[in-house]
Write a protein that holds these residues in place. Structure first.
Motif, PDB file in Angstrom:
ATOM      1  N   PHE A 168       0.823  -1.196   0.000  1.00  0.00           N
ATOM      2  CA  PHE A 168       0.000   0.000   0.000  1.00  0.00           C
ATOM      3  C   PHE A 168       0.862   1.252   0.000  1.00  0.00           C
ATOM      4  CE2 PHE A 168      -1.984   3.596   1.927  1.00  0.00           C
ATOM      5  CZ  PHE A 168      -3.088   3.735   1.109  1.00  0.00           C
ATOM      6  N   ILE A 169       1.885   1.303   0.851  1.00  0.00           N
ATOM      7  CA  ILE A 169       2.751   2.486   0.901  1.00  0.00           C
ATOM      8  C   ILE A 169       3.438   2.687  -0.447  1.00  0.00           C
ATOM      9  CG2 ILE A 169       4.828   3.491   1.931  1.00  0.00           C
ATOM     10  CD1 ILE A 169       4.021   2.081   4.563  1.00  0.00           C
ATOM     11  N   ARG A 170       3.934   1.600  -1.023  1.00  0.00           N
ATOM     12  CA  ARG A 170       4.635   1.690  -2.311  1.00  0.00           C
ATOM     13  C   ARG A 170       3.715   2.275  -3.391  1.00  0.00           C
ATOM     14  NH1 ARG A 170       4.485  -1.417  -6.320  1.00  0.00           N
ATOM     15  NH2 ARG A 170       3.630  -3.187  -5.200  1.00  0.00           N
ATOM     16  N   GLU A 171       2.482   1.809  -3.433  1.00  0.00           N
ATOM     17  CA  GLU A 171       1.547   2.285  -4.455  1.00  0.00           C
ATOM     18  C   GLU A 171       1.083   3.714  -4.193  1.00  0.00           C
ATOM     19  OE1 GLU A 171      -1.569  -0.630  -4.560  1.00  0.00           O
ATOM     20  OE2 GLU A 171      -0.185  -2.220  -5.173  1.00  0.00           O
ATOM     21  N   SER A 172       0.779   4.045  -2.948  1.00  0.00           N
ATOM     22  CA  SER A 172       0.210   5.369  -2.669  1.00  0.00           C
ATOM     23  C   SER A 172       1.257   6.475  -2.638  1.00  0.00           C
ATOM     24  CB  SER A 172      -0.582   5.347  -1.363  1.00  0.00           C
ATOM     25  OG  SER A 172       0.254   5.022  -0.287  1.00  0.00           O
ATOM     26  N   ALA A 173       2.511   6.158  -2.346  1.00  0.00           N
ATOM     27  CA  ALA A 173       3.564   7.182  -2.310  1.00  0.00           C
ATOM     28  C   ALA A 173       4.255   7.348  -3.659  1.00  0.00           C
ATOM     29  CB  ALA A 173       4.590   6.838  -1.232  1.00  0.00           C
ATOM     30  N   HIS A 174       3.907   6.509  -4.620  1.00  0.00           N
ATOM     31  CA  HIS A 174       4.565   6.517  -5.927  1.00  0.00           C
ATOM     32  C   HIS A 174       4.123   7.705  -6.775  1.00  0.00           C
ATOM     33  CE1 HIS A 174       4.872   5.281 -10.207  1.00  0.00           C
ATOM     34  NE2 HIS A 174       6.058   4.854  -9.797  1.00  0.00           N
ATOM     35  N   THR A 175       5.109   8.437  -7.309  1.00  0.00           N
ATOM     36  CA  THR A 175       4.814   9.486  -8.290  1.00  0.00           C
ATOM     37  C   THR A 175       5.509   9.193  -9.611  1.00  0.00           C
ATOM     38  OG1 THR A 175       6.713  10.898  -7.748  1.00  0.00           O
ATOM     39  CG2 THR A 175       4.686  11.258  -6.479  1.00  0.00           C
ATOM     40  N   GLY A 176       6.481   8.292  -9.587  1.00  0.00           N
ATOM     41  CA  GLY A 176       7.235   7.977 -10.787  1.00  0.00           C
ATOM     42  C   GLY A 176       8.432   8.884 -11.004  1.00  0.00           C
ATOM     43  N   LYS A 177       8.642   9.813 -10.081  1.00  0.00           N
ATOM     44  CA  LYS A 177       9.750  10.752 -10.209  1.00  0.00           C
ATOM     45  C   LYS A 177      10.825  10.415  -9.181  1.00  0.00           C
ATOM     46  CE  LYS A 177       7.004  14.404 -12.101  1.00  0.00           C
ATOM     47  NZ  LYS A 177       5.832  15.100 -11.738  1.00  0.00           N
ATOM     48  N   ILE A 178      12.039  10.846  -9.466  1.00  0.00           N
ATOM     49  CA  ILE A 178      13.134  10.606  -8.547  1.00  0.00           C
ATOM     50  C   ILE A 178      12.816  11.248  -7.199  1.00  0.00           C
ATOM     51  CG2 ILE A 178      14.475  12.640  -9.202  1.00  0.00           C
ATOM     52  CD1 ILE A 178      16.950  10.722  -9.108  1.00  0.00           C
ATOM     53  N   GLY A 179      13.186  10.576  -6.118  1.00  0.00           N
ATOM     54  CA  GLY A 179      12.927  11.100  -4.781  1.00  0.00           C
ATOM     55  C   GLY A 179      11.640  10.603  -4.160  1.00  0.00           C
ATOM     56  N   ASP A 180      11.005   9.586  -4.749  1.00  0.00           N
ATOM     57  CA  ASP A 180       9.769   9.038  -4.175  1.00  0.00           C
ATOM     58  C   ASP A 180       9.997   8.447  -2.787  1.00  0.00           C
ATOM     59  OD1 ASP A 180       7.975   9.748  -6.109  1.00  0.00           O
ATOM     60  OD2 ASP A 180       7.812   7.766  -7.006  1.00  0.00           O
ATOM     61  N   GLY A 181      11.197   7.965  -2.511  1.00  0.00           N
ATOM     62  CA  GLY A 181      11.500   7.481  -1.170  1.00  0.00           C
ATOM     63  C   GLY A 181      11.876   6.021  -1.122  1.00  0.00           C
ATOM     64  N   LYS A 182      11.900   5.495   0.091  1.00  0.00           N
ATOM     65  CA  LYS A 182      12.271   4.100   0.330  1.00  0.00           C
ATOM     66  C   LYS A 182      11.426   3.545   1.470  1.00  0.00           C
ATOM     67  CE  LYS A 182      16.933   3.796  -1.401  1.00  0.00           C
ATOM     68  NZ  LYS A 182      16.918   4.969  -2.176  1.00  0.00           N
ATOM     69  N   ILE A 183      11.343   2.209   1.505  1.00  0.00           N
ATOM     70  CA  ILE A 183      10.655   1.512   2.595  1.00  0.00           C
ATOM     71  C   ILE A 183      11.651   0.517   3.188  1.00  0.00           C
ATOM     72  CG2 ILE A 183       8.730   0.012   3.236  1.00  0.00           C
ATOM     73  CD1 ILE A 183       7.271   1.069   0.721  1.00  0.00           C
ATOM     74  N   PHE A 184      11.781   0.537   4.500  1.00  0.00           N
ATOM     75  CA  PHE A 184      12.669  -0.380   5.214  1.00  0.00           C
ATOM     76  C   PHE A 184      11.817  -1.288   6.092  1.00  0.00           C
ATOM     77  CE2 PHE A 184      14.812   3.679   4.586  1.00  0.00           C
ATOM     78  CZ  PHE A 184      15.944   3.285   3.888  1.00  0.00           C
ATOM     79  N   ILE A 185      12.098  -2.585   6.073  1.00  0.00           N
ATOM     80  CA  ILE A 185      11.357  -3.557   6.875  1.00  0.00           C
ATOM     81  C   ILE A 185      12.345  -4.280   7.778  1.00  0.00           C
ATOM     82  CG2 ILE A 185       9.834  -5.575   6.831  1.00  0.00           C
ATOM     83  CD1 ILE A 185      10.083  -3.931   3.614  1.00  0.00           C
ATOM     84  N   THR A 186      12.083  -4.254   9.092  1.00  0.00           N
ATOM     85  CA  THR A 186      12.952  -4.946  10.044  1.00  0.00           C
ATOM     86  C   THR A 186      12.116  -5.801  10.975  1.00  0.00           C
ATOM     87  OG1 THR A 186      12.926  -2.999  11.491  1.00  0.00           O
ATOM     88  CG2 THR A 186      14.802  -3.215  10.026  1.00  0.00           C
ATOM     89  N   ASP A 187      12.736  -6.858  11.495  1.00  0.00           N
ATOM     90  CA  ASP A 187      12.067  -7.715  12.468  1.00  0.00           C
ATOM     91  C   ASP A 187      12.058  -7.051  13.840  1.00  0.00           C
ATOM     92  OD1 ASP A 187      11.426  -9.932  10.821  1.00  0.00           O
ATOM     93  OD2 ASP A 187      13.503 -10.610  10.921  1.00  0.00           O
ATOM     94  N   ILE A 188      10.955  -7.213  14.542  1.00  0.00           N
ATOM     95  CA  ILE A 188      10.826  -6.716  15.911  1.00  0.00           C
ATOM     96  C   ILE A 188      10.715  -7.931  16.824  1.00  0.00           C
ATOM     97  CG2 ILE A 188       9.333  -5.450  17.521  1.00  0.00           C
ATOM     98  CD1 ILE A 188      10.789  -3.611  15.588  1.00  0.00           C
ATOM     99  N   GLU A 189      11.582  -7.991  17.802  1.00  0.00           N
ATOM    100  CA  GLU A 189      11.590  -9.128  18.720  1.00  0.00           C
ATOM    101  C   GLU A 189      10.416  -9.090  19.693  1.00  0.00           C
ATOM    102  OE1 GLU A 189      14.551 -10.743  22.156  1.00  0.00           O
ATOM    103  OE2 GLU A 189      15.455 -10.025  20.296  1.00  0.00           O
ATOM    104  N   ASP A 190      10.148  -7.913  20.254  1.00  0.00           N
ATOM    105  CA  ASP A 190       9.065  -7.807  21.230  1.00  0.00           C
ATOM    106  C   ASP A 190       8.626  -6.353  21.334  1.00  0.00           C
ATOM    107  OD1 ASP A 190       7.184  -8.647  23.054  1.00  0.00           O
ATOM    108  OD2 ASP A 190       8.595  -8.987  24.687  1.00  0.00           O
TER     109      ASP A 190
END
Length: 112
Positions: free
Chosen positions: A76-98
């Protein structure tokens, strides 16, 4: 559980926030950020002097979600934040222990 951090353009915040709430993300943290990457900066003229603006304004969204919900949130974030132009951003996914809710002492997925 997964922690999802997304760096997006500021004008996309409302669209992303409302969409995350609609798919079941109960809480997010939003930070104003500045960053530089492939987008680089730009030059501005102020009182006759040229200034290089390296760090551009961005928004950082953080959310901790269940493993089951994480792929849907990322898509959802990838689709809704997409403009197709440079600088759209990045998404980082990390595991959470607790996670521990301070008020009640609940832990794990009940705390998110």
């Amino acid at each position: 559980m997964k922690k999802i951090e997304a760096i997006i353009k500021p004008f996309k915040l409302d669209e992303v926030k409302e969409g995350l709430q609609s798919i079941g993300v109960s809480g997010i943290t939003v930070l104003e950020a500045k960053g530089v990457g492939r987008q680089k900066g730009h030059t501005e003229l102020y009182r006759g002097a040229e200034y290089v603006i390296d760090f551009l304004p961005k928004i950082k969204i953080e959310a901790v979600v269940s493993d089951k919900l994480a792929p849907e949130v990322v898509d959802f974030i990838r689709e809704s934040a997409h403009t197709g132009k440079i600088g759209d951003g990045k998404i980082f996914i990390t595991d959470i222990e607790d996670v521990v809710r301070i008020r009640t002492g609940e832990s794990g997925e009940e705390a998110i």
